[in-house]
Motif scaffolding. Structure first.
Motif, PDB file in Angstrom:
ATOM      1  N   GLY A  23       0.813  -1.217   0.000  1.00  0.00           N
ATOM      2  CA  GLY A  23       0.000   0.000   0.000  1.00  0.00           C
ATOM      3  C   GLY A  23       0.840   1.257   0.000  1.00  0.00           C
ATOM      4  O   GLY A  23       2.072   1.214  -0.104  1.00  0.00           O
ATOM      5  N   LEU A  24       0.154   2.375   0.087  1.00  0.00           N
ATOM      6  CA  LEU A  24       0.771   3.702   0.152  1.00  0.00           C
ATOM      7  C   LEU A  24       0.134   4.434   1.337  1.00  0.00           C
ATOM      8  O   LEU A  24      -0.886   3.999   1.861  1.00  0.00           O
ATOM      9  N   PRO A  25       0.746   5.543   1.748  1.00  0.00           N
ATOM     10  CA  PRO A  25       0.181   6.257   2.898  1.00  0.00           C
ATOM     11  C   PRO A  25      -1.283   6.654   2.673  1.00  0.00           C
ATOM     12  O   PRO A  25      -1.644   7.149   1.610  1.00  0.00           O
ATOM     13  N   THR A  31       0.792   3.720   5.878  1.00  0.00           N
ATOM     14  CA  THR A  31       0.115   2.790   4.964  1.00  0.00           C
ATOM     15  C   THR A  31      -0.843   1.905   5.757  1.00  0.00           C
ATOM     16  O   THR A  31      -0.824   1.895   6.997  1.00  0.00           O
ATOM     17  N   LEU A 346      -5.042   4.362  -4.709  1.00  0.00           N
ATOM     18  CA  LEU A 346      -5.110   4.191  -6.166  1.00  0.00           C
ATOM     19  C   LEU A 346      -6.329   3.381  -6.594  1.00  0.00           C
ATOM     20  O   LEU A 346      -6.626   3.276  -7.783  1.00  0.00           O
ATOM     21  N   HIS A 349      -4.749  -2.150  -8.634  1.00  0.00           N
ATOM     22  CA  HIS A 349      -3.391  -2.692  -8.611  1.00  0.00           C
ATOM     23  C   HIS A 349      -2.401  -1.567  -8.884  1.00  0.00           C
ATOM     24  O   HIS A 349      -2.749  -0.581  -9.514  1.00  0.00           O
ATOM     25  N   TRP A 351       2.142  -0.652  -9.388  1.00  0.00           N
ATOM     26  CA  TRP A 351       3.471  -1.111  -9.782  1.00  0.00           C
ATOM     27  C   TRP A 351       4.437  -1.216  -8.606  1.00  0.00           C
ATOM     28  O   TRP A 351       5.572  -1.622  -8.778  1.00  0.00           O
ATOM     29  N   HIS A 352       3.996  -0.822  -7.412  1.00  0.00           N
ATOM     30  CA  HIS A 352       4.943  -0.725  -6.294  1.00  0.00           C
ATOM     31  C   HIS A 352       5.415  -2.104  -5.835  1.00  0.00           C
ATOM     32  O   HIS A 352       4.635  -3.059  -5.826  1.00  0.00           O
ATOM     33  N   GLU A 373       5.797  -1.878   4.476  1.00  0.00           N
ATOM     34  CA  GLU A 373       6.576  -1.538   3.288  1.00  0.00           C
ATOM     35  C   GLU A 373       7.934  -0.957   3.690  1.00  0.00           C
ATOM     36  O   GLU A 373       8.984  -1.392   3.200  1.00  0.00           O
ATOM     37  N   ARG A 374       7.920   0.036   4.584  1.00  0.00           N
ATOM     38  CA  ARG A 374       9.178   0.715   4.926  1.00  0.00           C
ATOM     39  C   ARG A 374      10.124  -0.211   5.697  1.00  0.00           C
ATOM     40  O   ARG A 374      11.338  -0.149   5.527  1.00  0.00           O
ATOM     41  N   LEU A 377      11.779  -2.690   3.391  1.00  0.00           N
ATOM     42  CA  LEU A 377      12.877  -2.079   2.621  1.00  0.00           C
ATOM     43  C   LEU A 377      14.209  -2.218   3.339  1.00  0.00           C
ATOM     44  O   LEU A 377      15.268  -2.179   2.712  1.00  0.00           O
TER      45      LEU A 377
END
Lengths: 405, 405
Positions: A23-25, A31, A346, A349, A351-352, A373-374, A377
């Motif tokens: 996900g994203l924030p 996220t 979004l 789906h 691309w992340h 996610e972070r 990484l």
């Protein structure tokens, strides 16, 4: 190379796919995974190898087909699954080497001097219920075209899947047939024409099918025609057993994922019920019978697609509560990841890169505090192509011998 | 694959290239980017996706050609730009499909029995001013060889660029001609000989050009001959518009970068002046007219090449002060990176990965505090091939559709 290094053993690999997990924030810079309260995943993350996988390539948003092929160890660019096959699998039809799968759209045509002219390419987006009634009528009327068996399944609104099952396995390139959708209203549907000798025969059957279907649908006010797209054949994929000696099974609820698993030779297990608990029960029952288990959790993706981050967070938290039951099975290798990211912001789906957690006795661990996610990484696996995940799963289960002396 | 996924939209991409931005520690263990006081970049870095790109391959130091081709989305190993072309572009000559571009060195020869013998391969490294005078004389004397137009431009010291413009586009492999530089003093210059039928004709023109040039230069005390190297043709590159549907322009001050941009089909904009302010003014004026903007800042590289880290730090700080003006344009995707690293301690280009910052609403962010080498290493983009940067720019501007279903 990988295939040549396989050494079978009794260790067990469990691949848990939280569909669309990345996900994203969404709130306060956090996220969905960061917002979720996941004490069990947090603990597991500390002891595990973390990283991110890149489903297809930088910037490329995968559909469910390429997303899953990658994490099953099949290069999703090399092995492309036809749209017709995916539609058929998604609606629960099986596809075999003898089959041609096609996406159909119910459409409205008018006949002028005996020629059909498309008035509405989607038959006014008829309700799904209406579609089911019409498809049932077609099913009863058209069971065979000559010696070719016909399977139909209604999709949402105006969509349906069609599988033509020939008496023998079809040669390669038998599905090279143009879409019949003219793309614009006011035009005639295109003739289905085979591009080579193999597909001529298929195109003949398709023409007869269209003729019969038009007759059956003639009195329908809206859905009186079918436009066809995405003619395709089952891709030739060696099974996980052939490639890696893995006796594999899929514990999934949705037809698409069962279908994708069947393409790579997994046994697809019937799950009595739809819940994660139901899936885990089946997993426990089968634990002795397989080397490789694909457990597919769908709802993370569904809520992401809806833009409902709270819903996605709740599914993550629900999975976290079930995690101890999974850990009790003591898989030699446990991987938790997704097939792609589906950020709620979004509503689809993306691309992340996708978080990956790999639990095994043979990892560094202690690089990160959570499965986010972070934090992924910062993990020891880095960002790697999805199709290499199988290497890592096989290696950590000690199923790969040394390369070279 | 990328090309098949393109979906045009109105979003705008701004690629800022701080030439040679990557560095190594120069003082107190800090790099030029770490020493620079960059409050605006720092803030932007916190909100952006960070990473490092690898221009060509691990350990490979790129020239400006491969460095830029990579970040424009062209595999720099697959598409190699001839030395003659780069020399011509660097000196501001245009090159077309009709052209052969050549690097020339003024040399000193002595004639023995009518045969030239090279006494100094660089004509004693004549001053650039002297070169300009001589080249001007040649330009006035040799405008055509038969129907082939001749363009000449003086470089630094003994160097010049030569473009031979034929009446029609040349077939491929027309520049397969050996260097005429014998590499050692005391030898005769080599005859230019075509290696295939296409290049025979070019070699004939070259021989006539050399004959004429020797006559014009006969009385020069030092630069009385020209040795030729790097015969090359314009590489066949599909434009950014053809590949990605991007209407692209280049806002660069130095000829080399204008030339490289023109090779990939960018409109090259005249900048009235040399400063970053001048470039930003042009950027603002053109903002409505393009989808993709390449803004090239040269001085970071120039100071790096001189080993002047304080100078490089100052250019970084100057760029940081201008950054708010760039952000005011609200690009949908802003990338700040370099074409390669130019660490002051190496006084030249290097192989080190290059910091990348990508600003977009669709990033994680908050992985790092600054736009520096070490902070970029902690970012969400990882270390990735430069040629994949275009994938990321297209994806984040939502110009790529889904791959597979």
């Amino acid at each position: 190379m990988l295939e040549h290094l396989i050494q079978k053993n009794s260790s067990k690999i469990l691949l848990v796919v939280l569909d669309g997990i990345g996900g994203l924030p969404v709130k306060d810079g956090k996220t969905e995974l960061e917002i979720a309260n996941t004490p069990n995943l947090d603990q597991l993350a500390k002891e595990s190898a973390l990283g991110m996988h890149l489903p297809v390539d930088y910037g490329i948003t995968p559909g469910s087909g390429p997303g899953h092929l990658g994490i099953f160890g099949y290069d999703p660019v090399e092995y492309q699954i036809g749209r017709g096959i995916l539609e058929a699998l998604g609606l629960g039809l099986t596809v075999r080497e003898t089959d041609i799968a096609i996406r159909g759209n119910y459409a409205t045509v008018e006949y002028q001097n005996g020629h059909a002219i498309v008035k509405d390419r989607r038959a006014g987006r008829i309700p799904t219920e209406e579609n089911r009634r019409i498809t049932q009528k077609l099913k009863e009327s058209i069971r065979f075209i000559d010696d070719v068996e016909v399977f139909l399944e209604a999709g949402m609104e105006h969509r349906l899947a069609i599988v033509l099952r020939f008496p023998q396995a079809l040669p390669e390139n038998s599905a090279l047939i143009n879409d019949t959708d003219p793309q614009k209203e006011g035009r005639s549907p295109l003739e289905p024409i085979g591009k080579n000798e193999q597909s001529w025969r298929v195109a003949d059957v398709v023409k007869k099918f269209l003729q019969r279907a038009s007759e059956v649908l003639r009195d329908e006010p809206k859905a009186n025609y079918i436009l066809l797209r995405g003619f395709s054949q089952k891709p030739k994929l060696k099974s996980l057993e052939e490639r890696f000696g893995l006796k594999a099974c899929a514990i999934a609820v949705y037809p698409m994922y069962k279908g994708l698993a069947s393409l790579v030779g997994m046994d697809v297990i019937d799950v009595p019920g739809q819940s994660i608990d139901d899936q885990i029960s089946v997993l426990r029952e089968l634990w002795k019978d397989y080397d490789f288990f694909f457990l597919h959790i769908k709802k993370t993706d569904s809520y992401g697609e809806d833009g409902n981050w709270e819903g996605k967070v709740k599914v993550i938290e629900e999975f976290d509560r079930k995690l101890p039951q999974i850990l009790e099975l003591k898989p030699d290798v446990l991987v938790i990841t997704g097939d792609h990211s589906t950020p709620s912001v979004l509503k689809g789906h993306s691309w992340h890169p996708v978080p990956v957690l790999l639990k095994s006795p043979y990892v560094l661990g202690m690089t990160s505090g959570r499965f986010t996610e972070r934090e992924c990484l910062r993990g020891e696996l880095g960002i790697f192509p999805a199709k290499k995940l199988i290497n890592l799963m096989l290696a950590h289960s000690l199923k790969l011998s040394k390369f070279g002396a």
